[in-house]
Design an enzyme around this catalytic site. Structure first.
Site, PDB file in Angstrom:
ATOM      1  N   CYS A  79     -14.479  50.120  78.473  1.00  3.52           N
ATOM      2  CA  CYS A  79     -15.175  51.316  78.957  1.00  3.52           C
ATOM      3  C   CYS A  79     -14.161  52.408  79.336  1.00  3.52           C
ATOM      4  O   CYS A  79     -13.524  52.983  78.466  1.00  3.52           O
ATOM      5  CB  CYS A  79     -16.091  50.952  80.118  1.00  3.52           C
ATOM      6  SG  CYS A  79     -17.323  52.229  80.481  1.00  3.52           S
ATOM      7  N   HIS A 167     -19.409  46.585  77.830  1.00  2.15           N
ATOM      8  CA  HIS A 167     -18.841  45.668  78.827  1.00  2.15           C
ATOM      9  C   HIS A 167     -18.987  44.215  78.362  1.00  2.15           C
ATOM     10  O   HIS A 167     -20.057  43.615  78.538  1.00  2.15           O
ATOM     11  CB  HIS A 167     -19.529  45.858  80.176  1.00  2.15           C
ATOM     12  CG  HIS A 167     -19.148  47.124  80.871  1.00  2.15           C
ATOM     13  ND1 HIS A 167     -18.096  47.203  81.752  1.00  2.15           N
ATOM     14  CD2 HIS A 167     -19.667  48.376  80.790  1.00  2.15           C
ATOM     15  CE1 HIS A 167     -17.979  48.440  82.197  1.00  2.15           C
ATOM     16  NE2 HIS A 167     -18.916  49.173  81.626  1.00  2.15           N
ATOM     17  N   GLU A 169     -17.825  41.662  79.715  1.00  6.02           N
ATOM     18  CA  GLU A 169     -17.813  40.729  80.852  1.00  6.02           C
ATOM     19  C   GLU A 169     -19.196  40.466  81.428  1.00  6.02           C
ATOM     20  O   GLU A 169     -19.386  39.481  82.150  1.00  6.02           O
ATOM     21  CB  GLU A 169     -16.887  41.253  81.963  1.00  6.02           C
ATOM     22  CG  GLU A 169     -17.378  42.471  82.724  1.00  6.02           C
ATOM     23  CD  GLU A 169     -17.033  43.795  82.075  1.00  6.02           C
ATOM     24  OE1 GLU A 169     -17.056  44.828  82.768  1.00  6.02           O
ATOM     25  OE2 GLU A 169     -16.735  43.803  80.855  1.00  6.02           O
ATOM     26  N   VAL A 223     -16.645  25.567 102.650  1.00  4.03           N
ATOM     27  CA  VAL A 223     -15.955  25.041 101.470  1.00  4.03           C
ATOM     28  C   VAL A 223     -14.489  25.458 101.441  1.00  4.03           C
ATOM     29  O   VAL A 223     -13.602  24.636 101.203  1.00  4.03           O
ATOM     30  CB  VAL A 223     -16.664  25.534 100.180  1.00  4.03           C
ATOM     31  CG1 VAL A 223     -15.921  25.047  98.948  1.00  4.03           C
ATOM     32  CG2 VAL A 223     -18.105  25.060 100.148  1.00  4.03           C
TER      33      VAL A 223
END
Length: 506
Positions: A79, A167, A169, A223
């Protein structure tokens, strides 16, 4: 050291997502501010340029000289990153008649291209940009278009450099992972970034760095700090001391349950019951930020007191993870947020900082924990805020309100587990509202408290949607809370998404 991909962050909301996708492809990567490229780092094998909220034509847009990057490394511009290379090379980038947002279909024009070649035609891609590439220099070769956009993707001849205006991703780009994978192949990545390899390398590095030094770690029951503790325990054993503070705002029976989990892991843990200290400090305080600060300071005070009882402590370990680091970096000149794990304690206590998970995403931390042999119940626990019920009890905190919140929360969370819904939601909990309402129990009128149930789905907590829990389940939980939790006569369900709301109420 692992070979790596560098992702230059120009401020896009999806930069972290690029990193996660690359890591999902068993490849190590690091996200750095656009102007902080690690020149001289021989482990860098490729570069990805992220998107940006700016236009390349803005006077205050983030721009860098790519002369020493292009041609030396394979480069993929996404982009804004693609537009920046065109703009810097003398091409034209301008605003089209209509902005290009949302789903569209890709028409690959060059099947010999190493990145886009042989992808299925008309696969769905996701566009999100106000500007578009209008013209390019002669050595920019067009590789893909859509129905409305010509320069959707290009390759620069004579270089291993590519640009895409969509994009790859994001989830909506069907072949996005395949495209990123092909770029990693061009970079010659071995794809050997696995939980087992991380543990092997990290334990070795910790042994070398810490030697015979003693380390203290504040456990939260979550965690991140738990995985940090087990990693350190594997590296330095009894030289690690863990402190678990009960600030009186944990979930029901959580102090005992978590200590049992840690005993199972063979950790050296000191449990501190500090409930009365925190209740005293919080008495009458209603402002959310004030409550957070009091809880944070109280924790430091208790932790420091315990640390002083120990001898020769040189290191403070923290469960900082990668999003904490990224979100605390100042890319635009304004820090996105100051995180509780980034800074603060070491300066006050004069200890060196040890953060073995600081380059991992949350899902990677969970994978590491499972690889370390930790109980799945501990690894897959929902996120729980550091201030605990302190920000789920709206208004002033009292032991009685804590009891109500704990009882209601326990019924809700236990119910989710029994119904097989717990692992299907990202985070859930009960919020005690500073609201009383009229009710009828038996033949008597009541005027009691309201509990709001909150349950969201998410992948990274940056955005979240309310969970569509079954009506029958919600009805059952509501009845159980009202019948069993003394002081509650009304239960409501929060159906707000983030944004505009937040996951927690305070």
């Amino acid at each position: 050291m692992h070979e790596k991909i560098i992702i230059l962050d120009f401020g896009s909301q999806t930069t972290q997502l690029i990193g996660r996708r690359v890591r999902d492809l068993s490849t190590y990567c690091e996200i750095v501010p656009y102007n902080k490229f690690p020149f001289g780092d021989e482990t860098v094998k490729g570069v990805i340029l992220s998107g940006s909220p700016f236009s390349v034509n803005d006077s205050d847009a983030f721009k860098i000289d790519l002369t020493d990057i292009r041609g030396k490394y394979p480069v993929l511009g996404i982009c804004y990153g693609a537009q920046l290379m065109v703009h810097a090379s003398g091409g034209e980038v301008s605003q089209p008649d209509s902005r290009e947002y949302g789903r569209t279909h890709l028409n690959v024009l060059d099947n010999s291209d190493p990145i886009l070649g042989n992808l299925p035609q008309n696969s769905e891609v996701w566009m999100s940009h106000g500007d578009t590439i209008v013209s390019t220099p002669e050595n920019f070769r067009l590789t893909a278009s859509t129905e409305d956009v010509k320069w959707v993707a290009y390759r620069i001849e004579g270089e291993e450099t590519w640009g895409v205006q969509f994009h790859p991703e994001v989830f909506h780009t069907e072949q996005g992972v395949a495209i990123l994978g092909k770029f990693l192949d061009v970079c010659g990545m071995k794809r050997d970034w696995t939980p087992a390899s991380f543990i092997e390398v990290t334990v070795k590095e910790l042994k070398e760095e810490l030697g015979d030094d003693k380390v203290i770690l504040a456990l939260s029951g979550g965690v991140d700090s738990s995985v940090t503790a087990v990693l350190l325990n594997r590296a330095i054993g009894e030289n690690l001391t863990c402190v678990f503070v009960d600030h009186g705002l944990l979930r029901k029976n959580e102090f005992e349950t978590v200590l049992d989990d840690y005993e199972h892991l063979g950790l050296n843990v000191i449990g501190v019951d500090a409930k009365q200290h925190f209740y005293k400090e919080l008495k009458g305080v209603t402002d959310p930020e004030s409550k957070r600060k009091i809880i944070g300071k109280g924790f430091i005070d208790v932790f420091e007191k315990e640390a002083k009882k120990l001898k020769d402590i040189k290191w403070l370990a923290q469960g900082t993870i990668y999003p904490d680091i990224i979100e605390s970096l100042s890319i635009t000149g304004v820090t996105i947020k100051s995180h509780h794990n980034v800074g603060g304690l070491p300066e006050k206590m004069n200890l060196k900082l040890c953060e073995p998970l600081k380059l991992l995403f949350k899902d990677e931390v969970r994978k590491i924990g499972l690889e370390l042999g930790m109980r799945p119940g501990l690894i897959h626990r929902h996120p729980f805020p550091g201030p605990g019920l302190g920000i789920r009890i709206l208004g002033a905190i009292t032991p009685e309100k804590v009891r109500i919140a704990q009882e209601a929360d326990d019924i809700f969370i236990s119910g989710l587990r029994e119904a097989g819904l717990y692992d299907k939601v990202w985070q859930a909990g009960a919020i005690l509202l500073p609201v009383q309402s009229v009710g009828v129990m038996g033949d008597e009128r009541t005027y009691e408290n309201t509990i709001a149930l909150r349950s969201v789905t998410s992948t990274d907590a940056m955005t979240a949607d309310w969970s569509r829990l079954p009506y029958d389940f919600l009805a059952k939980i509501s009845n159980e809370i009202i019948n069993k939790v003394q002081g509650v006569n009304r239960v409501v369900y929060d159906i707000s998404s983030k944004p505009p709301a937040t996951i927690e109420w305070e």
